[in-house]
Every structure is written in C-alpha cells, then in structure tokens.
Design an enzyme around this catalytic site. Structure first.
Site, PDB file in Angstrom:
ATOM      1  N   THR A  43      -3.613  -2.435  -2.543  1.00 28.03           N
ATOM      2  CA  THR A  43      -4.769  -2.726  -2.095  1.00 28.03           C
ATOM      3  C   THR A  43      -5.810  -3.368  -3.015  1.00 28.03           C
ATOM      4  O   THR A  43      -7.141  -3.069  -2.486  1.00 28.03           O
ATOM      5  CB  THR A  43      -5.404  -1.237  -1.380  1.00 28.03           C
ATOM      6  OG1 THR A  43      -5.409  -0.339  -2.054  1.00 28.03           O
ATOM      7  CG2 THR A  43      -4.102  -0.948  -0.150  1.00 28.03           C
TER       8      THR A  43
ATOM      9  N   ASP B  15      -0.645   1.834  -1.463  1.00 28.40           N
ATOM     10  CA  ASP B  15      -1.133   2.166  -2.673  1.00 28.40           C
ATOM     11  C   ASP B  15      -2.585   2.043  -3.150  1.00 28.40           C
ATOM     12  O   ASP B  15      -3.167   0.814  -2.627  1.00 28.40           O
ATOM     13  CB  ASP B  15      -0.379   1.553  -3.951  1.00 28.40           C
ATOM     14  CG  ASP B  15      -0.611   1.851  -5.397  1.00 28.40           C
ATOM     15  OD1 ASP B  15      -0.508   3.045  -5.729  1.00 28.40           O
ATOM     16  OD2 ASP B  15      -1.695   1.022  -5.876  1.00 28.40           O
TER      17      ASP B  15
ATOM     18  N   TYR C 211     -10.503   1.415  -7.037  1.00 28.15           N
ATOM     19  CA  TYR C 211     -10.660   0.153  -6.284  1.00 28.15           C
ATOM     20  C   TYR C 211     -12.115   0.147  -5.465  1.00 28.15           C
ATOM     21  O   TYR C 211     -12.053   0.884  -4.449  1.00 28.15           O
ATOM     22  CB  TYR C 211      -9.457   0.032  -5.550  1.00 28.15           C
ATOM     23  CG  TYR C 211      -7.941  -0.082  -6.122  1.00 28.15           C
ATOM     24  CD1 TYR C 211      -8.025  -0.078  -7.709  1.00 28.15           C
ATOM     25  CD2 TYR C 211      -6.968   0.192  -5.773  1.00 28.15           C
ATOM     26  CE1 TYR C 211      -6.960  -0.069  -8.496  1.00 28.15           C
ATOM     27  CE2 TYR C 211      -5.744   0.065  -6.191  1.00 28.15           C
ATOM     28  CZ  TYR C 211      -5.690   0.046  -7.719  1.00 28.15           C
ATOM     29  OH  TYR C 211      -4.531   0.012  -8.358  1.00 28.15           O
TER      30      TYR C 211
ATOM     31  N   GLN D 204       4.024   4.222 -12.229  1.00 30.01           N
ATOM     32  CA  GLN D 204       3.764   3.051 -11.928  1.00 30.01           C
ATOM     33  C   GLN D 204       3.282   1.980 -12.942  1.00 30.01           C
ATOM     34  O   GLN D 204       2.475   2.534 -13.612  1.00 30.01           O
ATOM     35  CB  GLN D 204       2.460   3.160 -10.819  1.00 30.01           C
ATOM     36  CG  GLN D 204       2.167   1.710 -10.226  1.00 30.01           C
ATOM     37  CD  GLN D 204       0.972   1.863  -9.238  1.00 30.01           C
ATOM     38  OE1 GLN D 204      -0.250   1.337  -9.279  1.00 30.01           O
ATOM     39  NE2 GLN D 204       1.262   2.650  -8.127  1.00 30.01           N
TER      40      GLN D 204
HETATM   41  P1  NAP Z   1       0.177  -8.905  -6.552  1.00 25.53           P
HETATM   42  O1  NAP Z   1       0.422  -7.954  -5.679  1.00 25.53           O
HETATM   43  O2  NAP Z   1       1.288  -9.339  -7.497  1.00 25.53           O
HETATM   44  O3  NAP Z   1      -0.595 -10.179  -6.113  1.00 25.53           O
HETATM   45  C1  NAP Z   1      -1.693 -10.025  -5.233  1.00 25.53           C
HETATM   46  C2  NAP Z   1      -2.093 -11.281  -4.962  1.00 25.53           C
HETATM   47  O4  NAP Z   1      -1.379 -12.096  -4.447  1.00 25.53           O
HETATM   48  C3  NAP Z   1      -3.258 -11.283  -3.929  1.00 25.53           C
HETATM   49  O5  NAP Z   1      -4.462 -12.466  -4.539  1.00 25.53           O
HETATM   50  C4  NAP Z   1      -2.688 -11.718  -2.691  1.00 25.53           C
HETATM   51  O6  NAP Z   1      -3.653 -12.681  -1.839  1.00 25.53           O
HETATM   52  C5  NAP Z   1      -1.696 -12.899  -3.252  1.00 25.53           C
HETATM   53  N1  NAP Z   1      -0.540 -12.815  -2.393  1.00 25.53           N
HETATM   54  C6  NAP Z   1       0.327 -11.708  -1.782  1.00 25.53           C
HETATM   55  N2  NAP Z   1       1.303 -12.107  -1.140  1.00 25.53           N
HETATM   56  C7  NAP Z   1       1.274 -13.704  -1.368  1.00 25.53           C
HETATM   57  C8  NAP Z   1       2.346 -14.557  -0.645  1.00 25.53           C
HETATM   58  N3  NAP Z   1       3.079 -14.293  -0.137  1.00 25.53           N
HETATM   59  N4  NAP Z   1       1.983 -15.833  -1.069  1.00 25.53           N
HETATM   60  C9  NAP Z   1       1.002 -16.169  -1.860  1.00 25.53           C
HETATM   61  N5  NAP Z   1       0.146 -15.243  -2.353  1.00 25.53           N
HETATM   62  C10 NAP Z   1       0.362 -13.860  -2.139  1.00 25.53           C
HETATM   63  O7  NAP Z   1      -0.867  -8.034  -7.621  1.00 25.53           O
HETATM   64  P2  NAP Z   1      -1.768  -6.968  -7.544  1.00 25.53           P
HETATM   65  O8  NAP Z   1      -2.730  -6.702  -6.285  1.00 25.53           O
HETATM   66  O9  NAP Z   1      -2.334  -6.990  -9.048  1.00 25.53           O
HETATM   67  O10 NAP Z   1      -0.899  -5.778  -7.446  1.00 25.53           O
HETATM   68  C11 NAP Z   1      -0.292  -5.123  -6.380  1.00 25.53           C
HETATM   69  C12 NAP Z   1      -0.903  -3.861  -6.130  1.00 25.53           C
HETATM   70  O11 NAP Z   1      -0.403  -2.751  -7.267  1.00 25.53           O
HETATM   71  C13 NAP Z   1      -2.345  -3.682  -6.295  1.00 25.53           C
HETATM   72  O12 NAP Z   1      -3.047  -4.359  -5.127  1.00 25.53           O
HETATM   73  C14 NAP Z   1      -2.562  -2.081  -6.775  1.00 25.53           C
HETATM   74  O13 NAP Z   1      -2.320  -1.401  -5.499  1.00 25.53           O
HETATM   75  C15 NAP Z   1      -1.581  -1.727  -7.697  1.00 25.53           C
HETATM   76  N6  NAP Z   1      -1.870  -2.100  -9.023  1.00 25.53           N
HETATM   77  C16 NAP Z   1      -1.903  -0.977  -9.806  1.00 25.53           C
HETATM   78  C17 NAP Z   1      -2.341  -1.068 -11.225  1.00 25.53           C
HETATM   79  C18 NAP Z   1      -2.307  -0.074 -12.063  1.00 25.53           C
HETATM   80  O14 NAP Z   1      -3.004  -0.050 -13.257  1.00 25.53           O
HETATM   81  N7  NAP Z   1      -1.692   1.237 -11.610  1.00 25.53           N
HETATM   82  C19 NAP Z   1      -2.825  -2.367 -11.659  1.00 25.53           C
HETATM   83  C20 NAP Z   1      -2.649  -3.558 -10.934  1.00 25.53           C
HETATM   84  C21 NAP Z   1      -2.353  -3.247  -9.558  1.00 25.53           C
HETATM   85  P3  NAP Z   1      -4.241 -12.373  -0.408  1.00 25.53           P
HETATM   86  O15 NAP Z   1      -4.482 -10.695  -0.436  1.00 25.53           O
HETATM   87  O16 NAP Z   1      -5.308 -13.253  -0.084  1.00 25.53           O
HETATM   88  O17 NAP Z   1      -2.988 -12.664   0.248  1.00 25.53           O
END
Ligand code: NAP
Length: 277
Positions: free
Chosen positions: A19, A48, A53, A163
């Site tokens: 999220t 998550d 956030y 994570q």
């Molecule tokens: P991600 O899930 O790898 O990528 C998210 C991005 O990809 C968004 O811009 C989304 O855009 C796009 N997307 C999603 N599905 C898609 C698809 N099928 N085709 C094309 N684009 C797509 O990156 P993330 O948000 O960094 O990581 C996921 C989650 O992990 C986070 O949201 C967070 O909850 C968690 N996280 C944790 C940490 C930590 O330090 N613990 C760090 C980073 C992330 P749209 O929303 O516009 O579809």
C-alpha cells in the site's frame, strides 16, 4: 489460495497487497479502496502498510477499506525506528490501531533498524502481544547479522517474518539471508516484487513473458511465488492490475520457466549487504 506458514503454524496468503504511495491523490482514492476490497474478495487478504506511509494517511485509507470486513483481513503494519523504544512502540501501535479502526494488528514489524535498542523494541512487541493489541511481531530490512542479534534476545526467536527487498533484479538475499531464515523457519516477505513497476517494463522480462503467454508483472511475481517460504506484496491501486497480478498465482511457473528466469536474471556471485528501498 497458496499460503505460507508462519512460525506459529498460522497460514497466511502467499500473495498479499502492498500500500505504499496510496492515499497520495484524492482522485485515486475510491479506486484504491475498491482495489483493496476486491483483493479481500479474491483472497488477497494480507494487507501491508506502515505508520510511515502518508504519515498515517494510508492506514486511514485501509481502515475505510476494511470497515465491516475486519475479520477477513490480515493486517501488517510497521513502527518507525525512532518510535521503537519500549514505550514508543506502545504509543505508536495505539495510533495505528485508531487509524486502522481496529483493536488488533495481525503482524507488527520494526520498519528498519534505527537508534532504539533492539531488546527494548522486542520487549515492547511482547508486551503488546500479551495485551492482545498485536497477534504476531517481526522485522523488516534485517540482514543476517541483525537476525543473529535478534535471535539472542528474549522473545527474538518468536519473530514471524523479515520483510526485505527481493525480486528478480535484487537477489542478494539468496546467498545468506534466505538460507538463514529458512533454517530458522522464518518466512521472508518480499517487498517491491516488481521493482516499483520497473520489471513490468523490462524488455528482457517482457520477451520471456510474451513467449510464455503471461505478462511481465506475472512473471516477476510468479518467480517469487515459487518458494514456500516467501510472501509477496505487490502494490497496485487499480482493480485491473490486481486481477492481473493474481494471475501469477493461478498459473504457477514450471521448473523449466523458473530455470530460464534464473539464467536471464542471475543472482550475484558473492555475498552482498542487504539492499533497501
Ligand atoms: P512494487 O509492488 O514492486 O511496485 C508497485 C508499482 O508497480 C506501482 O507503481 C504500481 O502502480 C505498479 N504496478 C503494480 N502492478 C502492476 C502491473 N501488473 N503492471 C504494471 N505496473 C504495476 O513496489 P512497492 O510498492 O515498493 O512494494 C510493494 C509493497 O511493499 C509496498 O507497497 C509496501 O507495502 C512494501 N514495501 C516495504 C518496504 C520496507 O522497507 N519494508 C519498502 C518498500 C515497499 P499502480 O498502483 O498504479 O498499479
């Protein structure tokens, strides 16, 4: 729905919903909420989030999305390191509970290692668990030496997950950290599984995906979902993409497809410090 078993024996969905970056634009809010709800309908019940956030705005959005459906969701949230003293953890958790409009967080993580003494953070987690405010606790962005330090503490070995950044182009965890976690029965939770959308636009992966009748995002997620010790939390605020991402679970990759991806995106040869986004 494929599940991953936590050390307590509880099973959680292997594919969940990230999220980060939600609640940033008013015009996208209703679609983001609809996406989270569709995820609940389709079994992507692990959500998550973190107090970081949107400085609480994302927890509030989730609170709205799960209103009336709290029992269907498995909520993961995270405490900032600067709030992770024994008393600070308790106060931060109360604020998150209020924003999420719930009486418990299913899994509460330390977002990354910071100033607070780790022993104090774990004490705070244990006290919250005893009080019924969190059901499980864990960590995020912990490298192998951090895990070893954690394991030496009272309450450390009850850690439910670590994570970490893990995807086809971030495979450093495979050398030491993933084997360590596997040996200690701690599942990993892979964040940024599509490398923040970059893998969805990667030419090499797109070519692989086209040849195998899937999308690049599905290939990236399917590769991570092949293990029984990894939960995967892609973020999307669009229902169409949520359905696409779910397709990775519906059509698991074959051994030959996994081997091809391994050749196209090889793991680094030597040990690497854990990367973070
Ligand atoms: P991600 O899930 O790898 O990528 C998210 C991005 O990809 C968004 O811009 C989304 O855009 C796009 N997307 C999603 N599905 C898609 C698809 N099928 N085709 C094309 N684009 C797509 O990156 P993330 O948000 O960094 O990581 C996921 C989650 O992990 C986070 O949201 C967070 O909850 C968690 N996280 C944790 C940490 C930590 O330090 N613990 C760090 C980073 C992330 P749209 O929303 O516009 O579809």
């Amino acid at each position: 729905m494929k599940t991953v078993t936590l050390p307590s024996g509880e099973r959680v969905p292997a594919l969940g919903q990230g999220t980060w970056q939600m609640a940033a634009e008013r015009s996208r809010r209703s679609e983001e909420i609809a996406t989270l709800r569709l995820g609940l309908d389709l079994g992507l019940t692990l959500i998550d989030t973190a107090e970081m956030y949107g400085e609480g705005a994302v927890e509030e959005l989730i609170g709205e999305a799960i209103a009336g459906r709290r029992d269907e969701a498995f909520i993961v949230s995270k405490v900032y390191p600067h709030n992770a003293s024994r008393a600070g953890v308790a106060a931060a958790c109360e604020r998150s509970l209020k924003r999420l409009r719930t009486d418990r967080i299913d899994l509460y993580l330390l977002h990354w290692r910071g100033g607070a003494k780790l022993a104090e953070t774990v004490e705070g987690f244990v006290a919250l668990q005893k009080a019924g405010k969190i059901r499980h606790y864990g960590v995020s962005n912990f490298d192998t030496t951090d895990m070893e330090e954690l394991w030496a503490l009272l309450g450390g070995p009850a850690t439910a997950t670590n994570q970490v950044l893990y995807n086809l182009v971030r495979r450093g965890v495979e050398r030491e950290l993933r084997p360590w976690c596997r040996a200690h029965r701690v599942p990993l939770m892979a964040y940024s599984p599509i490398e923040q959308a970059k893998l969805a636009g990667d030419a090499k992966l797109a070519d692989f995906a086209k040849r195998h009748g899937m999308t690049a995002a599905q290939a990236a997620l399917g590769w991570l979902l092949a293990g029984d010790d990894v939960m995967v939390i892609p973020k999307t605020g669009r229902r169409e993409r949520l359905r696409e991402n779910l397709g990775a679970l519906e059509r698991p990759l074959s051994a030959a497809q996994l081997a091809e991806l391994d050749r196209l995106f090889p793991a680094p040869a030597g040990a690497r410090p854990l990367e973070m986004i």
